[in-house]
Design a protein around this motif. Structure first.
Motif, PDB file in Angstrom:
ATOM      1  N   ALA A  55      -5.097   6.582   2.995  1.00 58.08           N
ATOM      2  CA  ALA A  55      -5.851   5.578   3.891  1.00 58.08           C
ATOM      3  C   ALA A  55      -5.992   4.057   2.489  1.00 58.08           C
ATOM      4  CB  ALA A  55      -7.192   5.879   4.199  1.00 58.08           C
ATOM      5  N   SER A  56      -6.569   4.548   1.429  1.00 56.24           N
ATOM      6  CA  SER A  56      -6.562   3.512   0.548  1.00 56.24           C
ATOM      7  C   SER A  56      -5.080   2.902   0.158  1.00 56.24           C
ATOM      8  CB  SER A  56      -7.239   3.868  -0.594  1.00 56.24           C
ATOM      9  OG  SER A  56      -6.483   4.944  -1.465  1.00 56.24           O
ATOM     10  N   GLN A  57      -4.320   3.669   0.347  1.00 56.39           N
ATOM     11  CA  GLN A  57      -2.799   3.190  -0.049  1.00 56.39           C
ATOM     12  C   GLN A  57      -2.512   2.163   1.047  1.00 56.39           C
ATOM     13  OE1 GLN A  57      -1.379   3.874  -3.109  1.00 56.39           O
ATOM     14  NE2 GLN A  57       0.451   2.803  -3.006  1.00 56.39           N
ATOM     15  N   ILE A  58      -2.752   2.504   2.222  1.00 47.96           N
ATOM     16  CA  ILE A  58      -2.345   1.560   3.336  1.00 47.96           C
ATOM     17  C   ILE A  58      -3.071   0.346   3.419  1.00 47.96           C
ATOM     18  CG2 ILE A  58      -2.425   1.217   5.848  1.00 47.96           C
ATOM     19  CD1 ILE A  58      -2.073   4.560   5.983  1.00 47.96           C
ATOM     20  N   ILE A  59      -4.499   0.419   3.122  1.00 50.19           N
ATOM     21  CA  ILE A  59      -5.407  -0.721   2.997  1.00 50.19           C
ATOM     22  C   ILE A  59      -4.560  -1.596   1.859  1.00 50.19           C
ATOM     23  CG2 ILE A  59      -7.611  -1.636   2.295  1.00 50.19           C
ATOM     24  CD1 ILE A  59      -8.649   0.933   3.464  1.00 50.19           C
ATOM     25  N   GLU A  60      -4.325  -1.032   0.471  1.00 51.03           N
ATOM     26  CA  GLU A  60      -3.693  -1.652  -0.350  1.00 51.03           C
ATOM     27  C   GLU A  60      -2.271  -2.542   0.010  1.00 51.03           C
ATOM     28  OE1 GLU A  60      -3.230  -2.837  -4.600  1.00 51.03           O
ATOM     29  OE2 GLU A  60      -4.740  -2.898  -3.138  1.00 51.03           O
ATOM     30  N   GLY A  61      -1.537  -1.811   1.044  1.00 53.80           N
ATOM     31  CA  GLY A  61      -0.390  -2.450   1.517  1.00 53.80           C
ATOM     32  C   GLY A  61      -0.429  -3.491   2.104  1.00 53.80           C
ATOM     33  N   TYR A  62      -1.787  -3.570   3.083  1.00 54.40           N
ATOM     34  CA  TYR A  62      -2.016  -4.572   4.001  1.00 54.40           C
ATOM     35  C   TYR A  62      -2.572  -5.978   2.985  1.00 54.40           C
ATOM     36  CZ  TYR A  62      -5.030  -7.586   7.189  1.00 54.40           C
ATOM     37  OH  TYR A  62      -5.536  -8.570   7.690  1.00 54.40           O
ATOM     38  N   SER A  63      -3.187  -5.601   2.159  1.00 55.62           N
ATOM     39  CA  SER A  63      -3.676  -6.469   1.152  1.00 55.62           C
ATOM     40  C   SER A  63      -2.759  -7.246   0.372  1.00 55.62           C
ATOM     41  CB  SER A  63      -4.613  -5.925  -0.001  1.00 55.62           C
ATOM     42  OG  SER A  63      -5.004  -6.775  -0.852  1.00 55.62           O
ATOM     43  N   ILE A  64      -1.638  -6.491  -0.025  1.00 61.72           N
ATOM     44  CA  ILE A  64      -0.341  -7.199  -0.701  1.00 61.72           C
ATOM     45  C   ILE A  64       0.227  -7.865   0.492  1.00 61.72           C
ATOM     46  CG2 ILE A  64       1.773  -6.686  -1.826  1.00 61.72           C
ATOM     47  CD1 ILE A  64       0.518  -4.351  -2.965  1.00 61.72           C
ATOM     48  N   ILE A 130     -12.352  -9.042  -8.388  1.00 58.99           N
ATOM     49  CA  ILE A 130     -13.562  -9.979  -7.855  1.00 58.99           C
ATOM     50  C   ILE A 130     -14.555  -8.843  -7.001  1.00 58.99           C
ATOM     51  CG2 ILE A 130     -14.373 -11.433  -6.106  1.00 58.99           C
ATOM     52  CD1 ILE A 130     -12.165 -13.334  -7.200  1.00 58.99           C
ATOM     53  N   ALA A 131     -13.537  -7.937  -6.388  1.00 55.75           N
ATOM     54  CA  ALA A 131     -14.178  -6.736  -5.570  1.00 55.75           C
ATOM     55  C   ALA A 131     -15.112  -5.863  -6.247  1.00 55.75           C
ATOM     56  CB  ALA A 131     -13.158  -6.051  -4.530  1.00 55.75           C
ATOM     57  N   LEU A 132     -14.411  -5.685  -7.506  1.00 51.01           N
ATOM     58  CA  LEU A 132     -15.097  -4.502  -8.296  1.00 51.01           C
ATOM     59  C   LEU A 132     -16.402  -5.172  -8.848  1.00 51.01           C
ATOM     60  CD1 LEU A 132     -12.465  -3.706 -11.087  1.00 51.01           C
ATOM     61  CD2 LEU A 132     -13.495  -2.203  -9.318  1.00 51.01           C
ATOM     62  N   VAL A 229      -7.630 -10.729   2.222  1.00 55.71           N
ATOM     63  CA  VAL A 229      -7.598 -10.021   1.044  1.00 55.71           C
ATOM     64  C   VAL A 229      -8.766  -9.452   0.304  1.00 55.71           C
ATOM     65  CG1 VAL A 229      -6.348 -10.106  -1.321  1.00 55.71           C
ATOM     66  CG2 VAL A 229      -5.226 -11.226   0.575  1.00 55.71           C
ATOM     67  N   PHE A 230      -9.608 -10.167   0.152  1.00 58.66           N
ATOM     68  CA  PHE A 230     -10.905 -10.044  -0.336  1.00 58.66           C
ATOM     69  C   PHE A 230     -11.533  -8.635   0.323  1.00 58.66           C
ATOM     70  CE2 PHE A 230     -15.592 -10.020  -0.233  1.00 58.66           C
ATOM     71  CZ  PHE A 230     -15.721  -9.876  -1.658  1.00 58.66           C
ATOM     72  N   CYS A 231     -11.850  -8.841   1.908  1.00 55.55           N
ATOM     73  CA  CYS A 231     -12.287  -7.620   2.533  1.00 55.55           C
ATOM     74  C   CYS A 231     -11.495  -6.393   2.358  1.00 55.55           C
ATOM     75  CB  CYS A 231     -12.472  -8.104   4.018  1.00 55.55           C
ATOM     76  SG  CYS A 231     -13.637  -9.530   4.217  1.00 55.55           S
ATOM     77  N   SER A 232     -10.271  -6.576   2.373  1.00 53.14           N
ATOM     78  CA  SER A 232      -9.431  -5.244   2.187  1.00 53.14           C
ATOM     79  C   SER A 232      -9.553  -4.733   0.885  1.00 53.14           C
ATOM     80  CB  SER A 232      -7.843  -5.792   2.577  1.00 53.14           C
ATOM     81  OG  SER A 232      -7.316  -6.622   1.564  1.00 53.14           O
ATOM     82  N   ASN A 233      -9.692  -5.397  -0.264  1.00 52.28           N
ATOM     83  CA  ASN A 233      -9.800  -4.904  -1.459  1.00 52.28           C
ATOM     84  C   ASN A 233     -11.248  -4.082  -1.473  1.00 52.28           C
ATOM     85  OD1 ASN A 233      -7.922  -5.536  -3.923  1.00 52.28           O
ATOM     86  ND2 ASN A 233      -7.907  -7.068  -2.794  1.00 52.28           N
ATOM     87  N   MET A 234     -12.231  -4.830  -0.862  1.00 46.09           N
ATOM     88  CA  MET A 234     -13.531  -4.199  -0.666  1.00 46.09           C
ATOM     89  C   MET A 234     -13.695  -3.096   0.012  1.00 46.09           C
ATOM     90  SD  MET A 234     -16.213  -5.950  -2.168  1.00 46.09           S
ATOM     91  CE  MET A 234     -17.648  -5.767  -1.251  1.00 46.09           C
ATOM     92  N   ALA A 235     -12.761  -2.946   1.247  1.00 50.21           N
ATOM     93  CA  ALA A 235     -12.487  -1.714   2.040  1.00 50.21           C
ATOM     94  C   ALA A 235     -11.680  -0.685   1.175  1.00 50.21           C
ATOM     95  CB  ALA A 235     -11.810  -2.038   3.210  1.00 50.21           C
ATOM     96  N   LYS A 236     -10.727  -0.966   0.499  1.00 45.97           N
ATOM     97  CA  LYS A 236     -10.024   0.026  -0.595  1.00 45.97           C
ATOM     98  C   LYS A 236     -11.050   0.593  -1.474  1.00 45.97           C
ATOM     99  CE  LYS A 236      -7.829  -1.027  -4.105  1.00 45.97           C
ATOM    100  NZ  LYS A 236      -6.778  -1.583  -5.021  1.00 45.97           N
ATOM    101  N   LEU A 237     -11.741  -0.147  -2.230  1.00 42.82           N
ATOM    102  CA  LEU A 237     -12.632   0.400  -3.143  1.00 42.82           C
ATOM    103  C   LEU A 237     -13.760   1.243  -2.367  1.00 42.82           C
ATOM    104  CD1 LEU A 237     -13.387  -2.685  -5.651  1.00 42.82           C
ATOM    105  CD2 LEU A 237     -12.108  -0.369  -5.843  1.00 42.82           C
TER     106      LEU A 237
END
Length: 342
Positions: A55-64, A130-132, A229-237
């Motif tokens: 799931a985190s990898q798919i979210i990362e794919g969406y972010s990229i 930034i999400a971190l 992109v910011f929201c997807s990074n927050m979601a991945k984390l």
């Protein structure tokens, strides 16, 4: 026979063999503990951790995709998914030194200019950091007592981690967006580098920085894309931070979700700025240091290995399969080219 074609074939085969040797070495010496822990893990936990990792990898794919898609509309979430795995694979086999170069090359193969690929990689790093910071500040506000209870001066360490991360982001943004910083960089280089070859290298680098600035400015003009992109990074984390709780709650039903998520957030922000090859050792040290006071050292190490499986080993294995398939295709194509030239 075209000698350059045959040399290219020999080089590709040689690199392929060397890569396999490095993979065997890394899996045996560096990743062996993770595989051992996976063998001892119950099937429900293993499936759950795998699902969260994917799931985190798919979210990362969406972010990229949200970044790279600004430069090439044909770039897909699938491409972003494999870009992350490809980068992780080369981070492992080059011991943390070649991941960015590999990532930029991957983007170039997908139709982006090198400056756009560099911009995508830089923006990916900036938005992730930034999400971190945002997650760390949130948990520092709601769970500052937790970090203070686990480490002496823990709050100071977290603030230091946030400060260093902000400095990294600022340096990247200044170099990428501020033309005065670019001019200052060129002036300094021209003052100290007198040889013609070095001057030419500086000129080429200056052109790349200029193109990088244009690429980044193209992206940040689209505020909706920036927010995505910011929201997807927050979601991945968020997915990453849930993993330790999911692992531990089976043996420690009394464990607090918010505490667990706060501790992993602090581990990432502190461990990410400690000097360690590939960014692995520092995080592991802080993770065990924080969690051993809550669940004991044995369970802390076990949960760490499973966490590393979901966030590190799994992308590496996906990237390895992707690289093997593409390399085999390249070698087959070159063999046909050599036979045709013969």
């Amino acid at each position: 026979m075209n000698l350059s074609v045959s040399r290219k074939l020999i080089l590709n085969i040689g690199l392929f063999v060397v890569m396999i040797g490095i993979i065997i070495f890394v899996i045996r010496d560096s990743l062996g503990d993770i595989f051992s822990e996976l063998a001892k893990t119950s099937l429900p936990v293993l499936i759950g951790v795998t699902v969260l990792g994917l799931a985190s990898q798919i979210i990362e794919g969406y972010s990229i995709k949200s970044i790279a898609g600004k430069y090439n509309p044909e770039f897909t979430i699938r491409d972003g998914f494999f870009a992350s795995a490809y980068s992780t694979f080369y981070r492992v086999v080059t011991f943390g030194t070649g991941s960015i170069v590999a990532e930029v090359i991957y983007y170039h193969k997908k139709g982006l200019k090198f400056s756009e690929g560099t911009g995508t990689s830089a923006l990916r790093m900036i938005t992730y950091k930034i999400a971190l910071i945002v997650w760390s500040l949130f948990f520092l506000f709601v769970k500052s007592n937790a970090i203070q209870a686990q480490i002496a001066n823990g709050i100071i360490w977290v603030i230091a981690g946030i400060a260093v991360t902000i400095l990294i982001i600022s340096a990247l943004l200044i170099l990428s967006l501020n033309i005065n910083a670019q001019v200052f960089f060129v002036l300094i280089c021209n003052r100290f580098f007198k040889k013609q070859k070095l001057r030419e290298m500086v000129d080429r680098l200056n052109e790349q920085i200029y193109s990088l600035r244009e690429a980044i400015q193209t992206f940040i003009r689209d505020r909706k894309a920036v927010v995505r992109v910011f929201c997807s990074n927050m979601a991945k984390l968020a997915v990453w931070y849930i993993i330790p709780f999911f692992i531990l709650v089976h043996d420690h039903p009394q464990i607090d979700l918010l505490l667990t998520v706060a501790l992993i957030s602090f581990s990432v922000i502190i461990g990410g700025v400690l000097p360690a090859p590939g960014g692995i050792g520092g995080f592991e040290f802080v993770y065990v240091l924080l969690f051993r006071h809550v669940i004991g050292k044995v369970d802390a190490v076990s949960s760490l290995l499973l966490y590393r499986y979901a966030t590190y080993l799994m992308p590496f294995l996906i990237g390895m399969v992707y690289v093997f398939i593409t390399k085999q295709r390249e070698i087959k194509h070159e063999i046909k080219a050599v036979k045709k030239e013969s």
